[in-house]
Write a protein that holds these residues in place. Structure first.
Motif, short mmCIF file in Angstrom:
data_model
loop_
_atom_site.label_atom_id
_atom_site.label_comp_id
_atom_site.label_asym_id
_atom_site.label_seq_id
_atom_site.Cartn_x
_atom_site.Cartn_y
_atom_site.Cartn_z
N TYR A 59 0.90 -1.17 0.00
CA TYR A 59 0.00 0.00 0.00
C TYR A 59 0.92 1.21 0.00
O TYR A 59 2.12 1.08 0.27
N ASP A 99 4.61 4.24 8.20
CA ASP A 99 3.69 3.08 8.08
C ASP A 99 3.91 2.51 6.69
O ASP A 99 3.57 3.16 5.68
N ASP A 146 2.52 -4.99 7.16
CA ASP A 146 1.92 -3.68 7.45
C ASP A 146 2.43 -3.26 8.82
O ASP A 146 1.91 -3.71 9.84
N THR A 199 4.16 -0.16 11.46
CA THR A 199 4.38 1.27 11.74
C THR A 199 5.35 1.42 12.91
O THR A 199 5.23 0.72 13.91
N GLU A 224 -2.40 -2.10 16.14
CA GLU A 224 -1.88 -0.79 15.76
C GLU A 224 -2.57 0.38 16.46
O GLU A 224 -3.19 1.22 15.82
N GLU A 242 2.63 -0.28 15.12
CA GLU A 242 1.85 -1.33 14.44
C GLU A 242 2.72 -2.55 14.21
O GLU A 242 3.80 -2.47 13.63
MN MN Z 1 -0.24 0.36 8.55
#
Ligand code: MN
Ligand code: GLY
Ligand code: MN
Length: 523
Positions: free
Chosen positions: A305, A336, A348, A350, A464, A488
């Motif tokens: 992402y 992130d 994913d 952070t 997170e 996260e």
């Molecule tokens: Mn994230």
């Protein structure tokens, strides 16, 4: 109308009729069309290498997933497109990424195979693949090789343009799946259409992935005596089922996620190494974003992402992906980011990093509150608890800290009550989401299996929590303003409890500071 307007209109009409607009795309092409050229282009190429391929490791896992889908929809034809290439601008496409359900059921990652469609054809009970009730075929347009004009003339499929790619036979060998040319798709999808009561085959489609396939199915459904609402319900149930099938990861998927997490941790390391370069640059966040992206392309397929590289007050903007701000000494940098592996599974993660390597006392206070919330949430994760409990635990810890700091306009209990929730002003997002092929994985699963679902070994999700105090937030003291913190991590539910897949990345404030010092010390 004046005569000059008349002339303009006339010119517009004549120029449009001289050459149809749809033919204009090739106006810059200067490819020769002579027979001599065609003959020469068709000759003197070394023969393509013929290699026998073994099975991809993913093949047996993907076969089990297909068998699970088959068991849910006996007697029905299922159509699952990969999706087409998507235009970025004019005739330039984005790099292809198949729909995650297609990737899950085929094992195909990377940029394979635009326009492909997986069709589950119902057969007699137990006569299908691996004793299932379906025979599954992968339809796609194979790369055009040296024996065809498309070899050099078709920019989307010709080997001259796109490089060598696996053909029908190679994919069949590697994936243990029937393959066929797209030319046979129309018949495969539309045959035996008609009312089920008269022996027709019920169709279910993974809709809105490939509009050409939607049109094919819709046309074929015209005579099935099924109204739109009913066919939408059939398609919706397939989408839901494919999403729920991914709630529990198999061991191959967990291995992919571990690899994504490891590559992501390496990317965070790269960012810390690049931080001195980012400081003082008027678009320092782009230096951060670029450092991570380089790692994502090096070790994986892409980003899972768009990276959030948010310094100072930008960290309080939850989806800050513009990343064009400065990175200033004294700021916290919220990063992130996640590497998507070649198999398309993404991490994913952070971390919130002090730009100069040391948290200020107030930054540290906020950071420690978020860490306490994350730790409390981790502590409850084990098979048997409900997914929603993780969020409840994290948010309660945050609310307690906000209460201690005197920020809540009401008492703690009133804020925690459903009718209050004042603390959510500073933590407005959920604490956890499933993670896998999609960063927000399994998004179409029923609420009973997602938010209200019970944890099982093999589930992977994020924890997170965060606190976000915007620069313009007059409900908090000035010293809090412009600080955003999120921590996260990616968590695997095990038989005994939970494993933090991203624990190799420092979390506690002092560990983060020491880690940054080490990276800079080694430079
Ligand atoms: Mn994230
Ligand atoms: N980066 C998206 C998320 O954390 O959910
Ligand atoms: Mn997340």
């Amino acid at each position: 109308m004046t005569s000059s307007e008349n002339t303009e209109e006339f010119n517009l009409v004549t120029s449009a009729s001289a050459q149809a607009l749809e033919e204009r795309g090739s106006n810059r092409s200067q490819r020769p069309t002579s027979d001599a050229f065609k003959e020469f282009m068709a000759s003197s190429w070394a023969p393509a290498e013929r290699v026998q391929h073994g099975r991809d490791e993913v093949a047996s896992y993907a076969a089990r997933r297909r068998a699970a889908v088959s068991a849910q929809f006996p007697g029905e034809r299922l159509v699952i497109p990969a999706g087409p290439l998507k235009v970025r601008s004019n005739d330039t496409d984005y790099r292809f990424r198949p729909h995650s359900a297609f990737a899950h059921l085929t094992g195909l990652g990377l940029d394979h195979e635009a326009g492909a469609v997986l069709v589950f054809e119902p057969v007699d009970e137990g006569d299908g693949d691996d004793g299932s009730d379906h025979e599954v075929t992968l339809y796609f347009t194979p790369m055009a090789g040296r024996d065809s004009e498309a070899f050099y003339a078709d920019a989307r499929h010709g080997e001259f343009w796109i490089g060598p790619r696996p053909g029908l036979e190679e994919f069949a060998q590697r994936l243990g799946i029937r393959t066929a040319d797209t030319g046979a798709l129309e018949v495969a999808v539309t045959k035996n259409a008609g009312p089920v009561e008269f022996g027709g085959t019920r169709l279910r489609l993974l809709r809105e992935v490939d509009l050409d396939v939607d049109a094919l199915v819709d046309t074929s459904r015209i005579n099935t005596a099924v109204d739109l609402e009913t066919s939408d319900a059939y398609d919706g149930a397939l989408l839901e089922s494919l999403s729920e099938l991914r709630l529990v990861k198999d061991e191959w998927e967990v291995a992919q996620l571990r690899a994504s997490v490891d590559a992501t941790i390496a990317g965070f390391h790269d960012v810390v190494a690049a931080l001195p370069r980012a400081v003082g640059h008027d678009r320092g966040e782009r230096i951060v974003e670029g450092a991570f992206f380089a790692r994502a392309r090096l070790e994986g397929n892409d980003l899972g992402y768009d990276t959030i590289a948010a310094s100072g007050n930008n960290a309080t903007v939850l989806h800050w992906i513009r990343n064009h701000g400065a990175v200033s000494p004294g700021d916290l940098l919220l990063l992130d980011a996640g590497v998507e592996a070649d198999s398309l599974y993404t991490a994913d993660i952070t971390r919130t990093l002090p730009v100069t390597g040391e948290f200020s006392p107030v930054q540290r206070r906020i950071y420690d509150a978020v860490l306490a919330a994350a730790d409390a949430a981790f502590a409850v994760v084990r098979p048997g608890i409900r997914f929603r409990e993780i969020h409840a635990v994290a948010v309660k810890v945050l609310a307690e800290h906000l209460d201690d700091w005197g920020l809540l306009p009401v008492g703690l209990e009133e804020s925690l009550a459903e009718t209050g929730q004042h603390h959510r002003r500073w933590m407005p997002h959920g604490t956890s989401h499933h993670l896998g092929l999609d960063v927000h994985d399994c998004a179409q699963a029923k609420r009973e299996l997602y938010l209200d679902g019970v944890l099982e070994p093999g589930m992977v999700f994020t924890i997170e929590p965060g606190l976000y105090f915007k620069a313009e937030d007059l409900a908090v003291p000035a010293e809090f303003r412009g600080i955003g913190v999120r921590i996260e991590d990616d968590v695997l539910v095990t038989e005994e409890g939970a494993e933090n897949l991203s624990s190799a990345l420092p979390r506690a404030a002092a560990e983060v500071e020491a880690w940054m010092r080490d990276i800079w010390g080694a430079q």
